[in-house]
Design a protein around this motif. Structure first.
Motif, PDB file in Angstrom:
ATOM      1  N   GLU A   1     -12.117 -19.111 -15.634  1.00 59.26           N
ATOM      2  CA  GLU A   1     -11.246 -17.952 -15.435  1.00 59.26           C
ATOM      3  C   GLU A   1      -9.764 -18.262 -15.584  1.00 59.26           C
ATOM      4  N   MET A   2      -9.292 -19.352 -14.984  1.00 65.70           N
ATOM      5  CA  MET A   2      -7.859 -19.667 -15.036  1.00 65.70           C
ATOM      6  C   MET A   2      -7.425 -19.933 -16.483  1.00 65.70           C
ATOM      7  N   ALA A   3      -8.218 -20.703 -17.201  1.00 64.00           N
ATOM      8  CA  ALA A   3      -7.875 -21.019 -18.584  1.00 64.00           C
ATOM      9  C   ALA A   3      -7.827 -19.747 -19.435  1.00 64.00           C
ATOM     10  N   LEU A   4      -8.787 -18.860 -19.242  1.00 64.08           N
ATOM     11  CA  LEU A   4      -8.839 -17.626 -20.014  1.00 64.08           C
ATOM     12  C   LEU A   4      -7.629 -16.741 -19.728  1.00 64.08           C
ATOM     13  N   VAL A   5      -7.330 -16.539 -18.453  1.00 65.66           N
ATOM     14  CA  VAL A   5      -6.217 -15.650 -18.099  1.00 65.66           C
ATOM     15  C   VAL A   5      -4.888 -16.244 -18.552  1.00 65.66           C
ATOM     16  N   LEU A   6      -4.709 -17.544 -18.427  1.00 66.29           N
ATOM     17  CA  LEU A   6      -3.472 -18.167 -18.897  1.00 66.29           C
ATOM     18  C   LEU A   6      -3.356 -18.089 -20.424  1.00 66.29           C
ATOM     19  N   ARG A   7      -4.469 -18.193 -21.135  1.00 63.09           N
ATOM     20  CA  ARG A   7      -4.434 -18.054 -22.589  1.00 63.09           C
ATOM     21  C   ARG A   7      -4.018 -16.636 -22.986  1.00 63.09           C
ATOM     22  N   ILE A   8      -4.560 -15.642 -22.271  1.00 60.33           N
ATOM     23  CA  ILE A   8      -4.169 -14.249 -22.534  1.00 60.33           C
ATOM     24  C   ILE A   8      -2.680 -14.069 -22.250  1.00 60.33           C
ATOM     25  N   ALA A   9      -2.213 -14.612 -21.119  1.00 52.96           N
ATOM     26  CA  ALA A   9      -0.801 -14.487 -20.745  1.00 52.96           C
ATOM     27  C   ALA A   9       0.099 -15.149 -21.780  1.00 52.96           C
ATOM     28  N   ARG A  10      -0.298 -16.320 -22.257  1.00 58.86           N
ATOM     29  CA  ARG A  10       0.503 -17.021 -23.258  1.00 58.86           C
ATOM     30  C   ARG A  10       0.629 -16.182 -24.534  1.00 58.86           C
ATOM     31  N   ARG A  11      -0.469 -15.579 -24.960  1.00 54.82           N
ATOM     32  CA  ARG A  11      -0.434 -14.712 -26.146  1.00 54.82           C
ATOM     33  C   ARG A  11       0.440 -13.484 -25.903  1.00 54.82           C
ATOM     34  N   LYS A  12       0.339 -12.909 -24.706  1.00 51.75           N
ATOM     35  CA  LYS A  12       1.136 -11.714 -24.395  1.00 51.75           C
ATOM     36  C   LYS A  12       2.624 -12.036 -24.439  1.00 51.75           C
ATOM     37  N   VAL A  13       3.021 -13.169 -23.872  1.00 50.72           N
ATOM     38  CA  VAL A  13       4.435 -13.558 -23.890  1.00 50.72           C
ATOM     39  C   VAL A  13       4.897 -13.735 -25.334  1.00 50.72           C
ATOM     40  N   ALA A  14       4.107 -14.444 -26.137  1.00 48.97           N
ATOM     41  CA  ALA A  14       4.492 -14.692 -27.534  1.00 48.97           C
ATOM     42  C   ALA A  14       4.585 -13.386 -28.322  1.00 48.97           C
ATOM     43  N   ARG A  15       3.605 -12.515 -28.159  1.00 55.17           N
ATOM     44  CA  ARG A  15       3.616 -11.236 -28.878  1.00 55.17           C
ATOM     45  C   ARG A  15       4.769 -10.356 -28.417  1.00 55.17           C
ATOM     46  N   TYR A  16       5.019 -10.347 -27.113  1.00 56.15           N
ATOM     47  CA  TYR A  16       6.065  -9.494 -26.560  1.00 56.15           C
ATOM     48  C   TYR A  16       7.413  -9.843 -27.162  1.00 56.15           C
ATOM     49  N   TYR A  17       7.719 -11.133 -27.229  1.00 58.87           N
ATOM     50  CA  TYR A  17       9.027 -11.527 -27.730  1.00 58.87           C
ATOM     51  C   TYR A  17       9.109 -11.466 -29.243  1.00 58.87           C
ATOM     52  N   SER A  18       8.017 -11.704 -29.943  1.00 61.45           N
ATOM     53  CA  SER A  18       8.104 -11.563 -31.394  1.00 61.45           C
ATOM     54  C   SER A  18       8.265 -10.083 -31.752  1.00 61.45           C
ATOM     55  N   LEU A  19       7.635  -9.173 -30.992  1.00 59.57           N
ATOM     56  CA  LEU A  19       7.801  -7.742 -31.222  1.00 59.57           C
ATOM     57  C   LEU A  19       9.234  -7.315 -30.923  1.00 59.57           C
ATOM     58  N   ALA A  20       9.790  -7.803 -29.822  1.00 61.17           N
ATOM     59  CA  ALA A  20      11.169  -7.452 -29.464  1.00 61.17           C
ATOM     60  C   ALA A  20      12.141  -7.937 -30.536  1.00 61.17           C
ATOM     61  N   GLN A  21      11.886  -9.132 -31.081  1.00 55.81           N
ATOM     62  CA  GLN A  21      12.751  -9.647 -32.135  1.00 55.81           C
ATOM     63  C   GLN A  21      12.626  -8.797 -33.400  1.00 55.81           C
ATOM     64  N   ARG A  22      11.383  -8.396 -33.738  1.00 57.14           N
ATOM     65  CA  ARG A  22      11.188  -7.559 -34.924  1.00 57.14           C
ATOM     66  C   ARG A  22      11.876  -6.206 -34.746  1.00 57.14           C
ATOM     67  N   LEU A  23      11.778  -5.627 -33.546  1.00 59.90           N
ATOM     68  CA  LEU A  23      12.400  -4.327 -33.300  1.00 59.90           C
ATOM     69  C   LEU A  23      13.922  -4.414 -33.311  1.00 59.90           C
ATOM     70  N   SER A  24      14.464  -5.543 -32.887  1.00 52.53           N
ATOM     71  CA  SER A  24      15.922  -5.666 -32.838  1.00 52.53           C
ATOM     72  C   SER A  24      16.550  -5.604 -34.221  1.00 52.53           C
ATOM     73  N   VAL A  25      15.775  -5.854 -35.267  1.00 53.47           N
ATOM     74  CA  VAL A  25      16.276  -5.729 -36.628  1.00 53.47           C
ATOM     75  C   VAL A  25      16.573  -4.266 -36.944  1.00 53.47           C
ATOM     76  N   PHE A  26      15.736  -3.358 -36.422  1.00 52.51           N
ATOM     77  CA  PHE A  26      15.862  -1.945 -36.722  1.00 52.51           C
ATOM     78  C   PHE A  26      16.717  -1.185 -35.714  1.00 52.51           C
ATOM     79  N   VAL A  27      16.807  -1.685 -34.512  1.00 52.34           N
ATOM     80  CA  VAL A  27      17.550  -1.015 -33.452  1.00 52.34           C
ATOM     81  C   VAL A  27      18.694  -1.925 -33.044  1.00 52.34           C
ATOM     82  N   SER A  28      19.919  -1.406 -33.065  1.00 54.97           N
ATOM     83  CA  SER A  28      21.075  -2.255 -32.796  1.00 54.97           C
ATOM     84  C   SER A  28      21.056  -2.839 -31.387  1.00 54.97           C
TER      85      SER A  28
END
Length: 179
Positions: free
Chosen positions: A61-88
Motif C-alpha cells: 500500500e505505501m509504495a503504491l500510494v507514494l507512486r501515485i503521489a509522485r506522478r501527481k506532483v510531476a503531472r501537476y507541475y508539468s501542466l502548470a508549466q504548460r499553461l503558463s505559456v498561454f496564460v501570463s
C-alpha cells in the motif's frame, strides 16, 4: 456502486499512509498552496484504482500510494508549466477559508471576537504565505499536518536546528507584526 469492502480497505490504507504521503507531497511540492489538491487527487486515484481492479490489487500500500503521489506532483507541475505559456499569470486565491457569518448561530459566539480572530488569522496566514517556500512548508507540516520538529527535519531533509530557526524566527516576526 463500490462495495463496502472497497470502502473499508480504502479507509485502512488511508489511515496507514496519509501522514507519510502528505509529508512526501509537502516536501516535493513547488508551492504550498498546491499541497491539498495533490493530496486529494492522489487518494481519489487510489480509490478509483481499487474500485476498478479490486482490493486484492493493492499488496504494497505505501509504495503504491507514494507512486501515485509522485506522478501527481510531476503531472501537476508539468501542466502548470504548460499553461503558463498561454496564460501570463495564474492567480490563486490564497485567502484561506471563506466564512459566511450569516450561516453561524449568533448565540454560539461573540461576533466581534470572531471577526477580530478571523482577521488576525488571515493576516498571519498572509504573512506566512509571503515567506519562502521552505518556511511555508515548515509551518504547514507543523500546524496543519501536526508533525514534530524531528519529523519535519527528516521530511524536508534539513537539520532540526534549521527547522527550529525557520519556525521560531518567523513566529517572532509574526508576534511583532500582529501585536
Amino acid at each position: 456502486m463500490p462495495s463496502s469492502d472497497t470502502a473499508v480497505r480504502f479507509d485502512e490504507i488511508y489511515d496507514a499512509t496519509n501522514k507519510a504521503v502528505l509529508a512526501f507531497i509537502t516536501a516535493k511540492c513547488g508551492r504550498t498552496a498546491d499541497i491539498g489538491d495533490i493530496f486529494q487527487e492522489t487518494y481519489t486515484e487510489l480509490y478509483d484504482l481499487m474500485r476498478r481492479r479490486g482490493t486484492d490489487y493493492v499488496t504494497h500500500e505505501m509504495a503504491l500510494v507514494l507512486r501515485i503521489a509522485r506522478r501527481k506532483v510531476a503531472r501537476y507541475y508539468s501542466l502548470a508549466q504548460r499553461l503558463s505559456v498561454f496564460v501570463s499569470s495564474i492567480s490563486v486565491n490564497e485567502n484561506g477559508d471563506e466564512v459566511d457569518l450569516t450561516a453561524l448561530e449568533t448565540d454560539s459566539f461573540l461576533t466581534e471576537d470572531f471577526v477580530v480572530n478571523h482577521s488576525l488569522l488571515g493576516a498571519a496566514r498572509q504573512y506566512i504565505n509571503s515567506k519562502p517556500e521552505d518556511v511555508q512548508k515548515v509551518f504547514y507540516l507543523m500546524y496543519d499536518v501536526g508533525l514534530t520538529i524531528p519529523e519535519i527535519a527528516r521530511t524536508l531533509n534539513i537539520s532540526e536546528s534549521g527547522v527550529k530557526n525557520k519556525l521560531y524566527r518567523t513566529l517572532k516576526e509574526l508576534r511583532k507584526i500582529l501585536s
